[in-house]
Design a protein around this motif. Structure first.
Motif, PDB file in Angstrom:
ATOM      1  N   GLY A 143       0.810  -1.211   0.000  1.00 59.15           N
ATOM      2  CA  GLY A 143       0.000   0.000   0.000  1.00 59.15           C
ATOM      3  C   GLY A 143       0.843   1.261   0.000  1.00 59.15           C
ATOM      4  N   ALA A 144       1.882   1.276   0.819  1.00 62.22           N
ATOM      5  CA  ALA A 144       2.754   2.453   0.900  1.00 62.22           C
ATOM      6  C   ALA A 144       3.459   2.703  -0.425  1.00 62.22           C
ATOM      7  CB  ALA A 144       3.780   2.259   2.015  1.00 62.22           C
ATOM      8  N   ARG A 145       3.855   1.635  -1.087  1.00 61.47           N
ATOM      9  CA  ARG A 145       4.537   1.799  -2.375  1.00 61.47           C
ATOM     10  C   ARG A 145       3.579   2.265  -3.468  1.00 61.47           C
ATOM     11  NH1 ARG A 145       6.489  -3.171  -3.951  1.00 61.47           N
ATOM     12  NH2 ARG A 145       5.649  -4.267  -2.140  1.00 61.47           N
ATOM     13  N   MET A 146       2.313   1.894  -3.345  1.00 59.48           N
ATOM     14  CA  MET A 146       1.317   2.400  -4.292  1.00 59.48           C
ATOM     15  C   MET A 146       1.106   3.900  -4.108  1.00 59.48           C
ATOM     16  SD  MET A 146      -1.645  -0.513  -4.489  1.00 59.48           S
ATOM     17  CE  MET A 146      -1.425  -1.976  -5.506  1.00 59.48           C
ATOM     18  N   ILE A 147       1.062   4.322  -2.860  1.00 59.00           N
ATOM     19  CA  ILE A 147       0.922   5.750  -2.570  1.00 59.00           C
ATOM     20  C   ILE A 147       2.114   6.519  -3.130  1.00 59.00           C
ATOM     21  CG2 ILE A 147       0.867   7.463  -0.715  1.00 59.00           C
ATOM     22  CD1 ILE A 147      -0.633   5.364   0.978  1.00 59.00           C
ATOM     23  N   LYS A 148       3.294   5.955  -2.963  1.00 53.86           N
ATOM     24  CA  LYS A 148       4.511   6.599  -3.461  1.00 53.86           C
ATOM     25  C   LYS A 148       4.511   6.662  -4.986  1.00 53.86           C
ATOM     26  CE  LYS A 148       9.549   6.502  -3.075  1.00 53.86           C
ATOM     27  NZ  LYS A 148       9.587   7.936  -2.724  1.00 53.86           N
ATOM     28  N   LEU A 149       3.961   5.630  -5.622  1.00 55.08           N
ATOM     29  CA  LEU A 149       3.887   5.627  -7.090  1.00 55.08           C
ATOM     30  C   LEU A 149       3.071   6.818  -7.584  1.00 55.08           C
ATOM     31  CD1 LEU A 149       4.427   4.079  -9.798  1.00 55.08           C
ATOM     32  CD2 LEU A 149       2.174   3.037  -9.466  1.00 55.08           C
ATOM     33  N   ASN A 150       1.958   7.070  -6.939  1.00 57.93           N
ATOM     34  CA  ASN A 150       1.128   8.218  -7.327  1.00 57.93           C
ATOM     35  C   ASN A 150       1.890   9.526  -7.137  1.00 57.93           C
ATOM     36  OD1 ASN A 150      -1.351   9.851  -7.790  1.00 57.93           O
ATOM     37  ND2 ASN A 150      -1.126  10.272  -5.605  1.00 57.93           N
ATOM     38  N   GLU A 151       2.628   9.628  -6.045  1.00 62.40           N
ATOM     39  CA  GLU A 151       3.395  10.846  -5.786  1.00 62.40           C
ATOM     40  C   GLU A 151       4.483  11.042  -6.840  1.00 62.40           C
ATOM     41  OE1 GLU A 151       4.767  10.074  -1.869  1.00 62.40           O
ATOM     42  OE2 GLU A 151       2.884  10.664  -0.890  1.00 62.40           O
ATOM     43  N   GLU A 152       5.134   9.954  -7.218  1.00 57.83           N
ATOM     44  CA  GLU A 152       6.188  10.044  -8.234  1.00 57.83           C
ATOM     45  C   GLU A 152       5.601  10.398  -9.601  1.00 57.83           C
ATOM     46  OE1 GLU A 152       8.064   6.254  -7.987  1.00 57.83           O
ATOM     47  OE2 GLU A 152       9.312   6.803  -6.260  1.00 57.83           O
ATOM     48  N   ALA A 154       2.913  12.204 -10.105  1.00 56.41           N
ATOM     49  CA  ALA A 154       2.572  13.630 -10.050  1.00 56.41           C
ATOM     50  C   ALA A 154       3.821  14.495 -10.211  1.00 56.41           C
ATOM     51  CB  ALA A 154       1.874  13.947  -8.729  1.00 56.41           C
ATOM     52  N   ALA A 155       4.944  14.020  -9.683  1.00 55.48           N
ATOM     53  CA  ALA A 155       6.191  14.788  -9.762  1.00 55.48           C
ATOM     54  C   ALA A 155       6.707  14.903 -11.193  1.00 55.48           C
ATOM     55  CB  ALA A 155       7.255  14.149  -8.872  1.00 55.48           C
ATOM     56  N   THR A 156       6.387  13.931 -12.039  1.00 56.68           N
ATOM     57  CA  THR A 156       6.876  13.981 -13.423  1.00 56.68           C
ATOM     58  C   THR A 156       6.270  15.150 -14.194  1.00 56.68           C
ATOM     59  OG1 THR A 156       5.113  12.524 -14.274  1.00 56.68           O
ATOM     60  CG2 THR A 156       7.143  11.475 -13.500  1.00 56.68           C
ATOM     61  N   LEU A 157       5.147  15.665 -13.732  1.00 58.21           N
ATOM     62  CA  LEU A 157       4.473  16.749 -14.448  1.00 58.21           C
ATOM     63  C   LEU A 157       5.287  18.039 -14.434  1.00 58.21           C
ATOM     64  CD1 LEU A 157       0.830  16.155 -13.168  1.00 58.21           C
ATOM     65  CD2 LEU A 157       1.831  15.423 -15.339  1.00 58.21           C
ATOM     66  N   SER A 158       6.234  18.130 -13.513  1.00 64.48           N
ATOM     67  CA  SER A 158       7.057  19.341 -13.426  1.00 64.48           C
ATOM     68  C   SER A 158       8.458  19.137 -14.001  1.00 64.48           C
ATOM     69  CB  SER A 158       7.164  19.807 -11.967  1.00 64.48           C
ATOM     70  OG  SER A 158       7.753  18.802 -11.160  1.00 64.48           O
ATOM     71  N   ALA A 167      12.949   9.233 -18.942  1.00 61.23           N
ATOM     72  CA  ALA A 167      13.483   8.298 -17.950  1.00 61.23           C
ATOM     73  C   ALA A 167      12.501   8.105 -16.794  1.00 61.23           C
ATOM     74  CB  ALA A 167      14.826   8.809 -17.423  1.00 61.23           C
ATOM     75  N   ALA A 168      11.850   9.192 -16.379  1.00 65.28           N
ATOM     76  CA  ALA A 168      10.885   9.108 -15.279  1.00 65.28           C
ATOM     77  C   ALA A 168       9.683   8.257 -15.670  1.00 65.28           C
ATOM     78  CB  ALA A 168      10.435  10.508 -14.873  1.00 65.28           C
ATOM     79  N   ILE A 169       9.225   8.410 -16.905  1.00 67.57           N
ATOM     80  CA  ILE A 169       8.076   7.628 -17.371  1.00 67.57           C
ATOM     81  C   ILE A 169       8.432   6.146 -17.456  1.00 67.57           C
ATOM     82  CG2 ILE A 169       6.574   7.191 -19.358  1.00 67.57           C
ATOM     83  CD1 ILE A 169       6.507  10.158 -19.873  1.00 67.57           C
ATOM     84  N   VAL A 170       9.627   5.856 -17.939  1.00 67.87           N
ATOM     85  CA  VAL A 170      10.072   4.461 -18.025  1.00 67.87           C
ATOM     86  C   VAL A 170      10.036   3.809 -16.644  1.00 67.87           C
ATOM     87  CG1 VAL A 170      12.067   2.965 -18.450  1.00 67.87           C
ATOM     88  CG2 VAL A 170      11.494   4.759 -20.087  1.00 67.87           C
ATOM     89  N   LYS A 171      10.566   4.504 -15.638  1.00 69.04           N
ATOM     90  CA  LYS A 171      10.576   3.968 -14.276  1.00 69.04           C
ATOM     91  C   LYS A 171       9.159   3.781 -13.740  1.00 69.04           C
ATOM     92  CE  LYS A 171      15.099   5.798 -12.888  1.00 69.04           C
ATOM     93  NZ  LYS A 171      15.814   6.712 -11.951  1.00 69.04           N
ATOM     94  N   LEU A 172       8.295   4.748 -14.013  1.00 71.25           N
ATOM     95  CA  LEU A 172       6.913   4.657 -13.532  1.00 71.25           C
ATOM     96  C   LEU A 172       6.190   3.457 -14.127  1.00 71.25           C
ATOM     97  CD1 LEU A 172       5.633   8.347 -13.531  1.00 71.25           C
ATOM     98  CD2 LEU A 172       5.856   6.844 -11.551  1.00 71.25           C
ATOM     99  N   ILE A 173       6.353   3.262 -15.415  1.00 70.42           N
ATOM    100  CA  ILE A 173       5.685   2.144 -16.082  1.00 70.42           C
ATOM    101  C   ILE A 173       6.169   0.818 -15.506  1.00 70.42           C
ATOM    102  CG2 ILE A 173       5.472   0.925 -18.284  1.00 70.42           C
ATOM    103  CD1 ILE A 173       5.464   3.647 -19.666  1.00 70.42           C
ATOM    104  N   GLU A 174       7.470   0.727 -15.260  1.00 69.35           N
ATOM    105  CA  GLU A 174       8.027  -0.500 -14.687  1.00 69.35           C
ATOM    106  C   GLU A 174       7.498  -0.729 -13.271  1.00 69.35           C
ATOM    107  OE1 GLU A 174      12.209   0.099 -14.941  1.00 69.35           O
ATOM    108  OE2 GLU A 174      12.335  -0.460 -17.068  1.00 69.35           O
ATOM    109  N   LYS A 175       7.479   0.329 -12.460  1.00 76.08           N
ATOM    110  CA  LYS A 175       6.992   0.211 -11.081  1.00 76.08           C
ATOM    111  C   LYS A 175       5.514  -0.149 -11.048  1.00 76.08           C
ATOM    112  CE  LYS A 175      10.223   3.256  -8.631  1.00 76.08           C
ATOM    113  NZ  LYS A 175      10.345   4.467  -7.773  1.00 76.08           N
ATOM    114  N   ARG A 176       4.759   0.474 -11.928  1.00 75.10           N
ATOM    115  CA  ARG A 176       3.327   0.195 -11.955  1.00 75.10           C
ATOM    116  C   ARG A 176       3.066  -1.265 -12.308  1.00 75.10           C
ATOM    117  NH1 ARG A 176      -1.214   2.506 -16.190  1.00 75.10           N
ATOM    118  NH2 ARG A 176      -2.947   1.319 -15.320  1.00 75.10           N
ATOM    119  N   ALA A 177       3.787  -1.775 -13.302  1.00 73.01           N
ATOM    120  CA  ALA A 177       3.614  -3.175 -13.700  1.00 73.01           C
ATOM    121  C   ALA A 177       3.952  -4.110 -12.544  1.00 73.01           C
ATOM    122  CB  ALA A 177       4.489  -3.480 -14.911  1.00 73.01           C
TER     123      ALA A 177
END
Length: 232
Positions: A143-152, A154-158, A167-177
């Motif tokens: 659960g905590a890692r899911m919350i962190k995924l959302n925060e990360e 949101a951070a890519t938008l800036s 690079a940020a999107i690549v990491k997010l996609i991997e983490k989400r999977a």
């Protein structure tokens, strides 16, 4: 004096070609100074195409138009660079670089707009889902890692630099999977998995609480985490 005049008469016919060589040299020098920008633009172009592929950019007419403009400008500039053999072509390259950079910027803006909507639709639900799973199983870090995924996400938008954005999107996609896989293992039931996903997206209905879902919630002492309210 006569010798000087004779020499001048000899040089006059050569002036046009000399001036042309000078113009060519000056144009070549200016283009050479911009080669770094051209190289950087080419790398940004590569990153943009990769980002577009990853997030599915180009599925609606407006996005297709942006990509077509980008491809058209890139092909034109590449053609000019390959065939540059006189001052006029080099000057055209100079003129084309600023609008090409503008086309790239427009494409990046459109891609980020699309990504913002995807963050809202596909990553923000991990916030509420993570909070729920943290209450259901306090010993798990899922659960905590899911919350962190959302925060990360949101951070890519800036993120401003295209290469860092990619690079940020690549990491997010991997983490989400990875988190999706862990969620499936945690629920161990497709109906439960679908229920939790729908719940996180605000789309769960009472009919989705099947006997298997109810039993799973009961086994995890999670029934009191929910309330039933009519849709206003």
């Amino acid at each position: 004096m006569t010798d000087a005049l004779e020499e001048l008469e000899t040089l006059v016919p050569q002036l046009p070609s000399a001036l042309e060589r000078r113009s060519l040299g000056e144009s070549l020098s200016r283009v050479a100074l911009q080669l770094g920008e051209i190289t950087a633009a080419a790398q940004r172009l590569s990153d943009i195409f990769e980002i577009a592929r990853m997030i599915g950019f180009g599925s609606v007419p407006e996005e297709v138009e942006k990509m077509d403009d980008l491809i058209g400008d890139a092909n034109h500039l590449a053609s000019l660079l390959v065939t540059a053999d006189d001052a006029s072509v080099l000057q055209e390259i100079e003129r084309h670089i600023p609008p090409f950079k503008t086309t790239i910027s427009n494409a990046v803006t459109a891609i980020k707009l699309r990504w913002r909507s995807q963050v809202t639709a596909e990553y923000r639900p991990f916030q509420s889902l993570g909070q729920l799973l943290s209450k259901i199983d306090q010993a798990s870090t899922l659960g905590a890692r899911m919350i962190k995924l959302n925060e990360e996400a949101a951070a890519t938008l800036s993120v401003m630099q295209v290469d860092q954005f990619k690079a940020a999107i690549v990491k997010l996609i991997e983490k989400r999977a990875q988190l999706e896989t862990e969620k499936t293992s945690f629920t161990a039931d497709e109906q439960v998995d679908n229920f939790l996903t729908g719940l996180a997206q605000g789309q769960a209905k009472l009919r989705s609480v099947s006997p298997d879902v109810f039993r799973w919630l009961s086994e995890h002492d999670a029934l009191d985490l929910f309330e039933v309210r009519p849709i206003a």
